[in-house]
Design an enzyme around this catalytic site. Structure first.
Site, PDB file in Angstrom:
ATOM      1  N   LYS A  77      -5.790   9.985 -12.840  1.00 53.98           N
ATOM      2  CA  LYS A  77      -7.095   9.439 -12.449  1.00 53.98           C
ATOM      3  C   LYS A  77      -8.166  10.120 -13.293  1.00 53.98           C
ATOM      4  O   LYS A  77      -8.067  11.328 -13.580  1.00 53.98           O
ATOM      5  CB  LYS A  77      -7.307   9.744 -10.960  1.00 53.98           C
ATOM      6  CG  LYS A  77      -8.558   9.161 -10.326  1.00 53.98           C
ATOM      7  CD  LYS A  77      -8.557   9.454  -8.816  1.00 53.98           C
ATOM      8  CE  LYS A  77      -9.750   8.901  -8.082  1.00 53.98           C
ATOM      9  NZ  LYS A  77      -9.675   9.166  -6.622  1.00 53.98           N
ATOM     10  N   SER A 152     -10.315   5.081  -3.710  1.00 55.75           N
ATOM     11  CA  SER A 152     -10.913   5.091  -5.024  1.00 55.75           C
ATOM     12  C   SER A 152      -9.920   5.209  -6.169  1.00 55.75           C
ATOM     13  O   SER A 152     -10.255   4.902  -7.312  1.00 55.75           O
ATOM     14  CB  SER A 152     -11.919   6.240  -5.116  1.00 55.75           C
ATOM     15  OG  SER A 152     -11.260   7.497  -4.971  1.00 55.75           O
ATOM     16  N   SER A 176      -8.110   7.980  -0.433  1.00 57.68           N
ATOM     17  CA  SER A 176      -8.121   7.353  -1.753  1.00 57.68           C
ATOM     18  C   SER A 176      -6.802   7.324  -2.499  1.00 57.68           C
ATOM     19  O   SER A 176      -6.722   6.711  -3.559  1.00 57.68           O
ATOM     20  CB  SER A 176      -9.153   8.017  -2.649  1.00 57.68           C
ATOM     21  OG  SER A 176     -10.417   7.510  -2.343  1.00 57.68           O
TER      22      SER A 176
HETATM   23  N1  GLN Z   1     -12.980   5.622   0.790  1.00 57.97           N
HETATM   24  C1  GLN Z   1     -13.436   6.950   1.133  1.00 57.97           C
HETATM   25  C2  GLN Z   1     -14.821   7.149   0.584  1.00 57.97           C
HETATM   26  O1  GLN Z   1     -15.362   6.207   0.155  1.00 57.97           O
HETATM   27  C3  GLN Z   1     -12.484   7.965   0.600  1.00 57.97           C
HETATM   28  C4  GLN Z   1     -12.661   8.297  -0.812  1.00 57.97           C
HETATM   29  C5  GLN Z   1     -11.671   9.268  -1.318  1.00 57.97           C
HETATM   30  O2  GLN Z   1     -10.682   9.568  -0.646  1.00 57.97           O
HETATM   31  N2  GLN Z   1     -11.959   9.804  -2.487  1.00 57.97           N
HETATM   32  O3  GLN Z   1     -15.377   8.200   0.616  1.00 57.97           O
END
Ligand code: GLN
Length: 489
Positions: A77, A152, A176
């Protein structure tokens, strides 16, 4: 080769069926041809990976010892550093930023002869659940190109799901890794907090962030966790425990073990995702596992606690992006204050700005006690509830997501988007190891999963339960039809 697991690819390489250079060029070609549809990658590092592959072939030719990830292509990532390569975090702010050092995970992977192919797309600074919030491109779901791969870490999920590489790393602050794994029919794992070093991961919410893998099998998750789950002197929250031999413990029977389900919390959960959750539980029963009820009443506060604590932490972590030290500086700035203001105004997207504002608010004097400290207290209560629950069971099961993958651009309301993480956030708040494992496809041919959560440090136990479940489900040909084909330049 695209159908092989990481484990099988390595075996083939060791047996001399193909060279590391052949593996690397095969997957680079696949990316070049198929990623036009997916947009999973932000940066492909071809020269570097071809060089590493050649070095590995020479090493093998000389009969030198070969690493645990030898010949396995891996994507990272784009919030994880590779020295000398860009780390953009899918933000305009870091469009010109080059990493000055390797993340610990990068070092560990390369020390075991893994082949890093490139960097994958994400929601800007890992804030989001759809990968639509990248400043550069929208990633698509390999099972249906009009759907989101989740986020994400959507780029890593789509890359592994579309078989552009057998392994990828993501980061998980509130879900994420697990939510995109569920959307793309891959296995996604968030380790115990502190198991994997965060050194070289661009911070979002430091008390929640954890790097973890995506793969197409639980065995491959165990294989890479043996490599990256190590103590690190550059991360003060790193767990000082020797890495475990996860692979050795996967095959023992689950007979007589207990899986706990917080049924009261799941009262409103229905539809195809609930059917697949039930299928996962039934499969455990068939394996001789007892399903018991556990009380986790504080789970209903997961989202409010998370959006107070994660934004508070994000607002301080992102203060370093000031236009002076990292990334972009506004060309319009004519004073020091204007450098801060304009660089941040131009560099950050709306979602990131919104979170910095919210985080600054909950930390401001007068509100700190009402929001931030209260959220910390409820977090502690949630941790205690999990400790109680694990007195009654070995593993807690939850859905990974409330629904299967949604259409791109179909969730404009940020609060609605935040509900994606209803079932995943608790593992980050409590520091627990948690894995999303595919259970099957629905009538629209979209994947559904189940999530298994273990007590802190019980990473091996989560992998063991997941491996047995995966074996019993025996999902045949779990490859998205659009990507189940050989391609040639
Ligand atoms: N979807 C969650 C957020 O928007 C988690 C994001 C993540 O785990 N980096 O913060």
């Amino acid at each position: 080769m695209y159908r092989k697991t990481a484990h099988a690819l390595r075996e083939g390489f060791l047996k001399g069926e193909y060279t590391a250079s052949q593996i690397a060029s095969y997957f680079l070609q696949r990316i070049q041809l198929l990623d036009q549809d997916l947009n999973a990658f932000l940066n492909i590092i071809s020269d570097r990976v071809m060089q590493k592959a050649e070095e590995l072939d020479i090493k093998k030719g000389k009969g030198e010892p070969i690493g645990k990830l030898a010949g396995v292509p891996i994507a990272l990532k784009d919030n994880i550093h590779i020295r000398g390569e860009s780390t953009t975090c899918a933000s305009r702010f870091l469009s010109n930023y080059t990493a000055p050092f390797d993340a610990t995970v990068t070092k560990l992977i390369e020390a075991e002869d893994g082949l890093i192919l490139g960097k994958t797309n994400l929601d800007e600074f890992a804030m989001g659940s759809s990968t639509e919030k990248s400043a550069y491109q929208v990633t698509r779901n390999p099972w249906n190109l009009s759907c989101s791969p989740g986020g994400s870490s959507g780029g890593s999920a789509a890359a592994v799901g579309g078989r552009l590489c057998p392994l990828a790393l993501g980061s998980d602050t509130g879900g994420s890794i697990r939510q995109p794994a569920s959307f793309t029919g891959t296995v996604g794992y968030k380790p115990t907090y502190g198991r994997v070093s965060r050194f070289g991961l661009v911070a979002f919410g430091s008390s929640l962030d954890q790097i973890g893998p995506f793969a197409n099998s639980v065995e491959d998750i165990a294989m890479i966790m043996e490599v990256i789950g190590r103590p690190c002197e550059y991360d003060s929250t790193s767990i000082d425990a020797n890495p475990e031999n996860y692979l050795d413990h996967l095959s023992t029977s689950l007979q007589g073990k207990k899986v706990g389900v917080p049924w009261k919390f799941l009262e409103d959960f229905s539809g195809p995702s609930a059917d697949h959750f039930a299928k996962g539980l039934q499969t455990f029963k068939d394996l001789g596992v007892e399903i018991v009820e556990v009380e986790l009443q504080k789970l209903k506060y997961s989202i409010p606690i998370y959006y107070i604590l994660s934004t508070a932490e994000a607002s301080t972590n992102l203060a370093r992006f000031d236009g002076v030290r990292y990334g972009k500086r506004s060309e319009k700035a004519d004073s020091i204050d204007a450098i801060y203001d304009l660089s941040r105004a131009e560099g950050f997207g709306d979602e990131v700005k919104q979170r910095i504002l919210l985080g600054t608010f909950v930390l401001s004097s007068g509100y700190q006690d009402a929001y931030y400290r209260k959220a910390q207290r409820v977090r502690t209560l949630l941790i205690r509830e999990f400790e109680q629950a694990y007195k009654k069971c070995d593993i807690v099961a939850l859905p990974t997501t409330p629904t299967p993958a949604f259409e791109i651009d179909s969730i404009p309301d940020p609060l609605q988007m935040y509900l994606q993480d209803l079932y995943t956030i608790c593992a980050n708040l409590a520091g627990l190891p948690a894995m999303s494992i595919p259970v099957g496809l629905d009538s629209n041919k979209m994947p559904h999963s189940i999530q298994l959560l273990g007590p802190q440090l019980a990473d091996g136990r989560v992998m063991h339960f997941a491996y047995q479940l995966e074996k019993a489900l025996a999902l045949s040909s779990f490859i998205p039809p659009l990507f189940d084909k050989e391609v040639q330049l």
